[in-house]
Design an enzyme around this catalytic site. Structure first.
Site, short mmCIF file in Angstrom:
data_model
loop_
_atom_site.label_atom_id
_atom_site.label_comp_id
_atom_site.label_asym_id
_atom_site.label_seq_id
_atom_site.Cartn_x
_atom_site.Cartn_y
_atom_site.Cartn_z
N CYS A 307 27.73 98.68 25.34
CA CYS A 307 26.59 99.54 25.69
C CYS A 307 27.06 100.91 26.17
O CYS A 307 26.24 101.75 26.52
CB CYS A 307 25.72 98.87 26.75
SG CYS A 307 24.85 97.41 26.15
N GLU A 309 28.47 102.03 28.89
CA GLU A 309 28.29 102.51 30.25
C GLU A 309 29.62 102.56 31.01
O GLU A 309 29.67 103.00 32.14
CB GLU A 309 27.29 101.65 31.03
CG GLU A 309 27.76 100.24 31.37
CD GLU A 309 27.36 99.22 30.33
OE1 GLU A 309 27.19 98.04 30.69
OE2 GLU A 309 27.24 99.61 29.16
#
Length: 453
Positions: A307, A309
């Site tokens: 993702c 992050e």
């Protein structure tokens, strides 16, 4: 709580740092109350594995981490060219999402199997390790030009039988056999030449499909490639590559973007297929919070997690925890929760993995990510300005906690401490909105969070 504080106790006593049982009891009670009240939650991996036989007996501490990254570049991969593929499969089967790059394209020669040599029997053990070893044997045979492996699946438990350690029911050997057949075909296609970007991504995606079929969880992958490779940026174009439709969905695909590059070709693909995405690695290497001056802490990072992050070095893993500001009455209470949340995440870094390459980088970086969920609920109740204040004060508290906890454990401070975690079921468990739904609230919210966290 038993699993978390046992990890601390083992570390403190092994290094003769002086275990304080009374202090630990007070800390454990606070953390228990914070989790039970869902002011913060460990990742789903922690809720599943921490303190169970998975970590207590089998010592599979990698299972406590959310994410990882591996590079396919020769010279970084360890003992053989199959190592990054083995790593991704192993981590995926433990529930860890894995990012990978295509840096090995054009650099790894696929010699092709030795057809004159008699097949080598590979008897596959009924274990995660057995499945991973069989994949490595197949890839190495293609790349090194050795005898074709003949796989014996007789030890793999039948479909429908229980998986004692990890839960769920066995899939039987069929998904693994399909993986062998697919990878064999992919490597045979490039025999006598070098690995290309498509073959690298194909193999990683085929592994993802096998993991989905062969266990009880979904897999998570992200691929990073060159924006100048028309083949790579078209990998989600199933009109051009219809055969990829059955496995191409297992990864998000992104390009290593550079400042000033032309975006036209990429954006046409985004318009048609939603991908590839953009990753400005240079910014990730140079900055912590974008609101602060560059600190260049992460210059060794080469990718990120599915993702995106977290920036990550090759073979690095990371544990992410979620806090829920909307479940707090004031900033003082939230700061107290951040102490518990960060202590949990930092504790996970004490658990060594079964990969030497991972331990080498993780012992040095101690990377963790404290995140926030339920942002829309908090802003609706308290306003955007209060969110900015809590983000900034919370970040200061995290840095202060990292310094004190690191000193207590006699380990390095973490190279990264916070994260913007696009939550899934964990935030739903706590009754919070997650960052996936922030588009309904406004994209501005995301950038404010990124600025302050």
């Amino acid at each position: 709580m038993n699993g978390t504080f046992l990890m601390q106790q083992e570390w403190i006593e092994r290094h003769r740092l002086g275990w304080d049982a009374a202090r630990a009891q007070r800390s454990a009670q606070r953390m228990y109350d914070d989790i039970f009240s869902m002011r913060f939650l460990p990742p789903g991996r922690g809720l599943w594995a921490m303190g169970t036989p998975v970590t207590r007996d089998r010592r599979l501490f990698a299972a406590l981490n959310n994410c990882a990254f591996v590079s396919t570049r020769p010279g970084l991969v360890g003992e053989s060219a199959s190592t990054p593929y083995s790593f991704l499969m192993d981590m995926s089967m433990l529930g860890v999402g894995v990012g990978f790059d295509t840096a090995g394209a054009g650099k790894v020669l696929v010699r092709g199997m030795d057809a004159s040599a008699p097949p080598r029997v590979v008897r596959i053990a009924d274990s995660r390790e057995g499945w991973v070893h069989s994949l490595a044997a197949l890839i190495d045979a293609h790349i090194e030009g050795t005898a074709r492996p003949h796989f014996d699946y007789s030890l793999v438990r039948a479909k429908g039988l229980p998986i004692k350690g990890f839960g769920g029911l066995a899939s039987g050997p069929a998904p693994l056999a399909e993986l062998h057949t697919s990878v064999d075909a992919a490597l045979s296609r490039v025999a006598g030449s070098h690995l290309d970007e498509r073959t690298i991504v194909d193999i990683m995606n085929m592994i993802g499909r096998c993991v989905v079929s062969g266990n009880v969880r979904r897999t998570a992958e992200i691929a990073f490639g060159s924006p100048d490779s028309e083949t790579y940026i078209d990998l989600k174009n199933y009109e051009r590559f219809p055969e990829r439709a059955s496995y191409g969905w297992t990864s998000n695909n992104s390009v290593f973007a550079t400042l000033g590059m032309k975006y036209d070709d990429i954006c046409r693909r985004v318009e048609a297929n939603g991908e590839p995405g953009f990753f400005w690695l240079e910014n990730a290497q140079r900055y912590g919070r974008m609101g602060d001056p560059p600190n260049n802490k992460d210059m060794r990072a080469m990718g990120g997690n599915p993702c995106l992050e977290q920036t990550l070095e090759p073979f690095e893993l990371c544990c992410l925890v979620e806090t829920f500001p909307f479940r707090h009455e004031n900033i003082k209470q939230y700061k107290a929760t951040l102490k518990s949340a960060y202590l949990y995440a930092k504790t996970v870094t004490l658990g060594q993995t079964h990969w030497t390459q991972s331990n080498r980088v993780m012992l040095r970086n101690r990377r963790v990510g404290a995140s926030m969920s339920g942002i829309a609920q908090f802003v609706a109740k308290n306003g955007m300005e209060t969110l900015r204040e809590w983000c900034d004060e919370g970040y200061k508290q995290i840095e202060k906690t990292d310094e004190s906890v690191s000193e207590w454990l006699a380990i390095p401070k973490s190279i990264k401490t916070t994260s913007i975690k696009p939550s899934g079921t964990v935030s739903l468990l706590a009754g919070g909105t997650n960052i996936k739904y922030l588009c309904a609230f406004g994209v501005l919210s995301f950038f404010i969070l990124f600025w302050f966290c």
